[in-house]
Scaffold this motif. Structure first.
Motif, short mmCIF file in Angstrom:
data_model
loop_
_atom_site.label_atom_id
_atom_site.label_comp_id
_atom_site.label_asym_id
_atom_site.label_seq_id
_atom_site.Cartn_x
_atom_site.Cartn_y
_atom_site.Cartn_z
N TRP A 99 58.47 39.56 28.98
CA TRP A 99 56.88 39.24 29.05
C TRP A 99 56.65 38.14 27.77
N LEU A 100 55.86 37.05 28.25
CA LEU A 100 55.38 36.07 27.45
C LEU A 100 54.11 36.75 26.67
N CYS A 101 53.99 36.87 25.22
CA CYS A 101 53.15 37.37 24.86
C CYS A 101 52.08 36.83 23.90
N TRP A 102 50.48 37.16 24.30
CA TRP A 102 49.70 36.34 23.51
C TRP A 102 48.74 37.37 23.07
N LYS A 103 48.09 37.06 21.80
CA LYS A 103 47.29 37.83 21.02
C LYS A 103 45.97 36.97 20.74
N GLU A 108 48.33 29.14 21.61
CA GLU A 108 49.36 28.82 22.51
C GLU A 108 50.36 30.32 22.55
N ILE A 109 50.97 29.99 23.82
CA ILE A 109 52.16 31.01 23.90
C ILE A 109 53.27 30.58 22.81
N LYS A 110 53.45 31.65 21.85
CA LYS A 110 54.45 31.58 20.78
C LYS A 110 55.52 32.36 21.09
N PHE A 111 55.28 33.63 21.58
CA PHE A 111 56.33 34.87 21.51
C PHE A 111 56.47 35.36 22.73
N PRO A 124 60.08 34.89 18.65
CA PRO A 124 59.37 33.34 18.82
C PRO A 124 60.16 32.87 20.16
N VAL A 125 59.20 32.08 20.63
CA VAL A 125 59.75 31.35 22.14
C VAL A 125 60.57 30.49 21.56
N GLU A 126 60.47 29.58 20.49
CA GLU A 126 61.53 28.69 20.28
C GLU A 126 62.80 29.09 20.24
N ASN A 127 62.99 30.07 19.89
CA ASN A 127 64.70 30.64 19.94
C ASN A 127 65.08 30.43 21.03
#
Length: 134
Positions: A99-103, A108-111, A124-127
């Motif tokens: 899941w791409l997670c948004w709160k 933006e989508i970061k997690f 974190p998405v950047e990982n």
């Protein structure tokens, strides 16, 4: 139609998703307010003339709320919690569904997180840049 989102696609969809989420949240808040007003009417012994129209308004608002959830989820997002503002976009990390997670409040989508972990399992998405892994 079901599809997996890349990070870029999820971020592109996010402004529309936020607008639809905010409408759903407003309807949910309206339901809470109307329920409180109905309880107040019942506890103070007010007449049916006040109760019945308010109850009908509540029914209409509940219908609009569920319709708004259908519209929101038709974007491909999955509502995890309206109250907490948690929405997930289905994605893939290599061959694994995630899941791409948004709160609510994030711009933006970061997690992301695994299917079986929730908000507390966010990474974190950047990982791992999911946009290149679908």
């Amino acid at each position: 139609m079901f599809s997996f989102f890349t990070t870029a696609e999820a971020n592109e969809a996010l402004p529309d998703v936020i607008k639809k989420y905010e409408y759903s949240l407003a309807k949910r808040n309206e339901i809470t307010k109307l329920e409180h007003q109905l309880q107040l009417i019942l506890s103070t012994g007010n007449s049916f003339e006040e109760y019945v129209p308010l109850k009908q308004q509540l029914n209409s608002t509940i219908t609009k709320y569920y319709e708004s959830l259908e519209i929101l989820e038709s974007t491909g997002v999955v509502v995890k919690s309206i109250e907490q503002g948690l929405l997930d976009f289905p994605s893939k990390r290599f061959d694994e569904e995630v899941w791409l997670c948004w709160k609510y409040g994030e711009t933006e989508i970061k997690f992301w997180h695994e299917k079986d972990s929730g908000f507390m399992g966010r990474k974190p998405v950047e990982n791992v840049d999911l946009k290149d892994l679908v």
